[in-house]
Design a protein around this motif. Structure first.
Motif, PDB file in Angstrom:
ATOM      1  N   MET A 229       7.092  -2.989 -49.003  1.00 18.39           N
ATOM      2  CA  MET A 229       6.716  -1.593 -49.004  1.00 18.39           C
ATOM      3  C   MET A 229       6.699  -1.089 -47.553  1.00 18.39           C
ATOM      4  N   TYR A 230       7.248   0.086 -47.355  1.00 20.52           N
ATOM      5  CA  TYR A 230       7.364   0.652 -46.014  1.00 20.52           C
ATOM      6  C   TYR A 230       6.697   2.021 -45.935  1.00 20.52           C
ATOM      7  N   MET A 231       6.351   2.408 -44.706  1.00 17.57           N
ATOM      8  CA  MET A 231       5.805   3.750 -44.457  1.00 17.57           C
ATOM      9  C   MET A 231       6.702   4.467 -43.454  1.00 17.57           C
ATOM     10  N   THR A 232       6.581   5.779 -43.430  1.00 24.43           N
ATOM     11  CA  THR A 232       7.383   6.591 -42.520  1.00 24.43           C
ATOM     12  C   THR A 232       6.714   6.654 -41.156  1.00 24.43           C
ATOM     13  N   VAL A 233       7.425   7.216 -40.207  1.00 28.83           N
ATOM     14  CA  VAL A 233       6.874   7.400 -38.857  1.00 28.83           C
ATOM     15  C   VAL A 233       5.644   8.302 -38.927  1.00 28.83           C
ATOM     16  N   LYS A 234       5.718   9.353 -39.730  1.00 32.46           N
ATOM     17  CA  LYS A 234       4.601  10.289 -39.844  1.00 32.46           C
ATOM     18  C   LYS A 234       3.369   9.596 -40.429  1.00 32.46           C
ATOM     19  N   GLN A 235       3.573   8.772 -41.448  1.00 35.82           N
ATOM     20  CA  GLN A 235       2.456   8.050 -42.052  1.00 35.82           C
ATOM     21  C   GLN A 235       1.842   7.052 -41.063  1.00 35.82           C
ATOM     22  N   ALA A 236       2.689   6.366 -40.306  1.00 34.01           N
ATOM     23  CA  ALA A 236       2.191   5.416 -39.295  1.00 34.01           C
ATOM     24  C   ALA A 236       1.400   6.152 -38.216  1.00 34.01           C
ATOM     25  N   ALA A 237       1.895   7.314 -37.807  1.00 30.62           N
ATOM     26  CA  ALA A 237       1.203   8.101 -36.781  1.00 30.62           C
ATOM     27  C   ALA A 237      -0.190   8.500 -37.254  1.00 30.62           C
ATOM     28  N   GLU A 238      -0.301   8.944 -38.497  1.00 28.52           N
ATOM     29  CA  GLU A 238      -1.609   9.323 -39.041  1.00 28.52           C
ATOM     30  C   GLU A 238      -2.529   8.108 -39.152  1.00 28.52           C
ATOM     31  N   LYS A 239      -1.967   6.987 -39.612  1.00 30.06           N
ATOM     32  CA  LYS A 239      -2.749   5.765 -39.795  1.00 30.06           C
ATOM     33  C   LYS A 239      -3.260   5.225 -38.463  1.00 30.06           C
ATOM     34  N   TRP A 240      -2.414   5.269 -37.436  1.00 30.80           N
ATOM     35  CA  TRP A 240      -2.756   4.699 -36.148  1.00 30.80           C
ATOM     36  C   TRP A 240      -3.423   5.692 -35.197  1.00 30.80           C
ATOM     37  N   GLY A 241      -3.429   6.972 -35.536  1.00 35.25           N
ATOM     38  CA  GLY A 241      -4.066   7.982 -34.691  1.00 35.25           C
ATOM     39  C   GLY A 241      -3.291   8.313 -33.427  1.00 35.25           C
ATOM     40  N   ILE A 242      -1.954   8.254 -33.520  1.00 43.55           N
ATOM     41  CA  ILE A 242      -1.099   8.616 -32.382  1.00 43.55           C
ATOM     42  C   ILE A 242      -0.030   9.589 -32.859  1.00 43.55           C
ATOM     43  N   SER A 243       0.749  10.118 -31.948  1.00 40.13           N
ATOM     44  CA  SER A 243       1.771  11.110 -32.312  1.00 40.13           C
ATOM     45  C   SER A 243       3.001  10.450 -32.928  1.00 40.13           C
TER      46      SER A 243
END
Length: 105
Positions: free
Chosen positions: A1-15
């Motif tokens: 299962m993969y996530m998008t760049v936008k989802q990773a940014a929200e999860k990690w708290g970065i842009s």
């Protein structure tokens, strides 16, 4: 299962941009590039970056530096004229003249 760049940014708290940079630098484990998209494994942790936040704000640092500079003595008229002449005419100034201009009490 993969996530998008936008989802990773929200999860990690970065842009989004920072996530893309981390992927491009190979710092995200298990990332796959598919066309123009980055596919980031859902269980991947945020990479530890070499970036850090400043302890003191920029305005506080400027105020501190200004206070430090205010404690130094001002240039004498002669020292000031030597510097101005050398800057305006690109005239060579001896090391002794520069040292006397930069002297701090």
């Amino acid at each position: 299962m993969y996530m998008t760049v936008k989802q990773a940014a929200e999860k990690w708290g970065i842009s989004d941009r920072r996530v893309r940079i981390l992927c491009a630098e190979g710092k995200v484990l298990g990332v796959i590039r598919e066309g123009r998209r980055w596919m980031i494994p859902v269980d991947t942790r945020k990479p530890v970056g070499g970036r850090f936040k400043a302890v003191e704000s920029l305005l506080a640092a400027i105020d501190r530096k200004k206070s430090e500079l205010d404690t130094r003595r001002p240039l004498t008229e002669g020292e000031f004229l030597i510097i101005m002449r050398s800057m305006n005419t690109m005239q060579s100034v001896t090391l002794v003249q520069w040292k006397s201009c930069l002297r701090v009490m």
